[in-house]
Design an enzyme around this catalytic site. Structure first.
Site, short mmCIF file in Angstrom:
data_model
loop_
_atom_site.label_atom_id
_atom_site.label_comp_id
_atom_site.label_asym_id
_atom_site.label_seq_id
_atom_site.Cartn_x
_atom_site.Cartn_y
_atom_site.Cartn_z
N LYS A 149 -40.75 18.70 15.07
CA LYS A 149 -40.42 17.21 15.35
C LYS A 149 -41.61 16.44 16.25
CE LYS A 149 -35.99 17.63 13.67
NZ LYS A 149 -34.45 17.73 14.03
N ARG A 167 -32.86 25.74 13.58
CA ARG A 167 -33.06 25.36 12.08
C ARG A 167 -34.87 25.21 12.27
NH1 ARG A 167 -34.28 20.82 9.29
NH2 ARG A 167 -33.52 20.70 7.20
C1 9MG Z 1 -31.36 18.16 7.92
N1 9MG Z 1 -32.13 18.26 9.12
C2 9MG Z 1 -33.29 17.86 9.85
N2 9MG Z 1 -33.14 18.03 11.00
C3 9MG Z 1 -31.91 18.60 11.31
C4 9MG Z 1 -31.51 18.98 12.48
O1 9MG Z 1 -32.08 19.00 13.72
N3 9MG Z 1 -30.11 19.45 12.47
C5 9MG Z 1 -29.57 19.67 11.26
N4 9MG Z 1 -28.36 20.08 11.18
N5 9MG Z 1 -29.96 19.20 10.07
C6 9MG Z 1 -31.23 18.63 10.28
#
Ligand code: 9MG
Length: 404
Positions: free
Chosen positions: A339, A375
């Protein structure tokens, strides 16, 4: 709404280690654990009757420090030992003025260190607190956070998902709508055309539980029929009122994420009075929507939504204070992978060069005990980083003087 948030970083495990080093017997250790740990709770949202009760507490109770009466009434700090807090919960419950909200808020804050209930998804058991689990990202969008359409074709997306499963992903998150800042929504038909063939392809070849990242009931319904176990809604069930019921009827699990605004607008001017408190309030409302539709609490994960309507500082502050979100008693899923705030910290690197920064964030969360699931795009590397961070965090062998 009264909220109590623990501000202490003291872990009972550390006290047990000290007790072992001191040669204390197990019954003595257990007795001391009742009385010694020192807790500080920040309270907000108190009503006048709560404040009146707290102001009259004797020495048998935690010490009460009220906030500024003019600018921040209804706030304050409670400081004390576990037994004093237990006494306060009992006294507030019994008080004729109706202080049950205060009692519940303090009780939830005291339970923040207790691991949430085990979650079973398909063949897999998620034993929260045993290690940090990894969710692998399978984007099926022409413009994703970082993949830019590389896995646009179904076969490529399935092959990518299988490679992530092979690399040790505990869960795969398939997404057909970009959630990147500035991105626009796609139709349910377009999203279905992207994700269903990928879900079917993965379901036929791996037993790794599947998640689908969608805000739409129509997409979730088909994805669940195709074998998805979890719905990942980046809007915390605030977009489609029909979605919670679809999840409930399928007996599926869900991840409810915090967002301020929509992906199209969220980074324009994010603003919070108290980012942790505002995220908590949003997630509480999301849990209520889920429970009202019939989703059991034990099938809900929460996510602070790093990068979704947050400034650079909001992201960092939330990551550092993740343990405060544990007062909700549910597992936390956090996504930092590649990010923008990591690119900025790494001197302006583009998404494709943010692996090391991502691993830094993942390891920090594990060390701080903040996330139950991360994630990520790069599963092999994240598993290695987490193996190290989790092992350091849990290691107890400090030589014979520390032995049981
Ligand atoms: C789809 N998506 C993109 N970034 C995310 C994040 O930080 N958390 C979750 N749950 N989904 C995400």
């Amino acid at each position: 709404m009264i909220r109590a948030r623990p501000l202490t970083s003291e872990h009972p495990e550390d006290l047990i280690l000290a007790f072992r080093r001191m040669g204390l017997t197990e019954p003595t250790q257990r007795a001391l654990l009742e009385t010694l740990p020192f807790t500080r709770l920040l309270l907000t949202g108190l009503l006048p009757q709560d404040e009146a009760f707290l102001q009259t507490l004797s020495e048998a109770f935690p010490e009460w420090l009220p906030g500024d009466v003019h600018s921040r009434s209804g706030t304050g700090l409670l400081t004390g030992r576990a037994e004093q807090f237990q006494r306060l919960v009992t006294a507030a419950r019994a008080d004729a003025r109706g202080l049950s909200a205060l009692a519940s808020a303090v009780a939830s804050a005291l339970a923040a260190g207790v691991a949430p209930a085990v979650l079973t998804l398909g063949e897999r058991r998620f034993e929260w607190g045993s290690r940090t689990y990894v969710m692998g990202v399978v984007n099926v969008t022409p413009d994703s956070f970082s993949d830019g359409g590389r896995h646009a074709g179904t076969d490529a997306a399935v092959a990518h998902g299988l490679a992530l499963a092979e690399a040790g992903a505990d869960l795969l998150d398939v997404g057909g709508e970009s959630t990147r800042p500035g991105s626009l929504p796609v139709s349910a038909d377009e999203e279905l055309a992207r994700v269903i063939p990928v879900i079917e392809g993965l379901r036929a070849r791996t037993d790794v539980p599947l998640s689908v990242d969608t805000t739409k009931a129509a997409v979730a319904r088909e994805a669940l029929k195709a074998g998805t176990h979890l719905i990942n809604d980046i809007t915390g069930f605030s977009s489609d009122a029909g979605l919670p019921r679809v999840v409930a009827e399928a007996g599926a699990a869900c991840c409810l994420m915090h967002i301020q605004g929509t992906p199209a607008t969220m980074q324009q001017a994010p603003r919070y009075d108290d980012v942790v408190e505002d995220v908590l309030a949003f997630l509480e409302a999301a849990i209520l929507r889920a429970e009202s539709a019939g989703i059991p609490r034990g099938r809900i994960l929460l996510d602070p939504g790093i990068g979704f309507g947050k400034t650079f500082e909001h992201n960092l502050f939330l990551l550092r204070r993740l343990p405060e979100l544990r007062v909700l008693g549910l597992p936390l899923l956090v996504g930092t992978s590649r990010k923008g705030f990591l690119g900025r910290l790494a001197g302006g690197k583009p998404a494709s060069e943010r692996l090391a920064a991502t691993l830094g964030s993942v390891a920090s969360m594990a060390a701080l005990g903040g996330a139950d699931v991360v994630r990520v795009h790069d599963v092999t590397e994240a598993r290695d980083a987490l193996a190290v961070a989790d092992a350091i965090r849990r290691c107890e062998d400090g030589g014979t003087f520390y032995a049981r």
